[in-house]
Design an enzyme around this catalytic site. Structure first.
Site, PDB file in Angstrom:
ATOM      1  N   HIS A   1       2.474  -0.790   3.512  1.00 33.32           N
ATOM      2  CA  HIS A   1       3.597  -1.662   3.330  1.00 33.32           C
ATOM      3  C   HIS A   1       3.204  -1.214   1.549  1.00 33.32           C
ATOM      4  O   HIS A   1       3.199  -0.936   1.171  1.00 33.32           O
ATOM      5  CB  HIS A   1       3.133  -3.635   3.052  1.00 33.32           C
ATOM      6  CG  HIS A   1       1.944  -3.477   2.130  1.00 33.32           C
ATOM      7  ND1 HIS A   1       0.554  -4.256   3.139  1.00 33.32           N
ATOM      8  CD2 HIS A   1       1.923  -3.679   1.033  1.00 33.32           C
ATOM      9  CE1 HIS A   1      -0.394  -3.847   2.134  1.00 33.32           C
ATOM     10  NE2 HIS A   1       0.410  -4.350   0.650  1.00 33.32           N
TER      11      HIS A   1
HETATM   12  P1  TYD Z   1      -2.071  -7.388   3.349  1.00 33.18           P
HETATM   13  O1  TYD Z   1      -1.687  -7.863   2.384  1.00 33.18           O
HETATM   14  O2  TYD Z   1      -1.344  -6.972   4.573  1.00 33.18           O
HETATM   15  O3  TYD Z   1      -3.742  -6.770   3.708  1.00 33.18           O
HETATM   16  P2  TYD Z   1      -3.909  -5.738   3.695  1.00 33.18           P
HETATM   17  O4  TYD Z   1      -2.359  -4.717   3.880  1.00 33.18           O
HETATM   18  O5  TYD Z   1      -5.204  -4.919   3.771  1.00 33.18           O
HETATM   19  O6  TYD Z   1      -4.132  -5.489   5.749  1.00 33.18           O
HETATM   20  O7  TYD Z   1      -2.974  -9.078   3.448  1.00 33.18           O
HETATM   21  C1  TYD Z   1      -3.352  -9.736   5.041  1.00 33.18           C
HETATM   22  C2  TYD Z   1      -2.572 -10.732   5.574  1.00 33.18           C
HETATM   23  O8  TYD Z   1      -3.823 -11.839   4.690  1.00 33.18           O
HETATM   24  C3  TYD Z   1      -1.626 -11.049   4.823  1.00 33.18           C
HETATM   25  O9  TYD Z   1      -1.138 -11.549   6.766  1.00 33.18           O
HETATM   26  C4  TYD Z   1      -0.608 -11.885   4.414  1.00 33.18           C
HETATM   27  C5  TYD Z   1      -2.490 -12.636   4.153  1.00 33.18           C
HETATM   28  N1  TYD Z   1      -2.690 -12.958   2.082  1.00 33.18           N
HETATM   29  C6  TYD Z   1      -3.176 -13.728   2.150  1.00 33.18           C
HETATM   30  O10 TYD Z   1      -2.589 -14.914   2.488  1.00 33.18           O
HETATM   31  N2  TYD Z   1      -2.850 -13.967   0.813  1.00 33.18           N
HETATM   32  C7  TYD Z   1      -3.715 -12.649  -0.274  1.00 33.18           C
HETATM   33  O11 TYD Z   1      -2.921 -12.656  -1.799  1.00 33.18           O
HETATM   34  C8  TYD Z   1      -3.053 -11.371   0.229  1.00 33.18           C
HETATM   35  C9  TYD Z   1      -3.773 -10.228  -0.359  1.00 33.18           C
HETATM   36  C10 TYD Z   1      -2.705 -11.611   1.778  1.00 33.18           C
END
Ligand code: TYD
Length: 136
Positions: free
Chosen positions: A52
């Site tokens: 992303h």
């Molecule tokens: P994401 O940022 O997509 O992490 P990665 O790219 O490592 O998989 O986040 C994963 C999930 O966690 C997504 O559903 C959003 C949630 N999230 C939060 O609720 N709070 C946060 O601060 C972060 C970073 C993610």
């Protein structure tokens, strides 16, 4: 491309078994104020997370245990940075697509972020990302 690899100041104790202490200071080592800290841990096998971009978020990444490869893409340029010691930090400015390869089991990726969590700041579709950066 708007990213920067930094060396994190690390102090090693005189006796090896006491290890090291790494320190990052706001106002000195990276160009934003921290509103949020999160970390990813407990990955097993080679896994890829991320995939992303963020519209406004600035982040400082570091890997205190294990190894992660951060693949960055501005839409026109690509770069790869491996964080494989607690002494490396990576500043990522907005509008870079990132994929993060967790190369070793239980690698820990810590992130200091300039904003609180906001799903509206994410671009999770690569075609949409390319459109977003080409229109800036
Ligand atoms: P994401 O940022 O997509 O992490 P990665 O790219 O490592 O998989 O986040 C994963 C999930 O966690 C997504 O559903 C959003 C949630 N999230 C939060 O609720 N709070 C946060 O601060 C972060 C970073 C993610």
């Amino acid at each position: 491309m708007q990213y920067q690899l930094i060396k994190i100041k690390t102090l090693y104790a005189e006796e090896d078994n006491l290890g090291g202490l790494s320190v990052i200071e706001e106002g000195r080592d990276f160009p934003f104020n921290i509103k949020r800290i999160y970390y990813v841990h407990g990955t097993k096998g080679q896994v890829i997370r991320g995939n992303h971009a963020h519209k406004k978020l600035k982040q400082l990444l570091f890997c205190p245990f294990g190894s992660v490869k951060v693949c960055l893409d501005s839409g026109t340029e690509k770069a790869e940075v491996t964080l494989d010691t607690p002494e490396k930090g990576l500043i990522i400015m907005p509008c870079l697509w990132r994929s993060i390869v967790y190369a070793e089991d239980n690698s820990v990726l810590c992130v200091a972020a300039s904003e609180c969590y906001d799903e509206d700041d994410y671009i999770r579709d690569y075609a949409e990302f390319l459109e977003y950066v080409s229109g800036r």
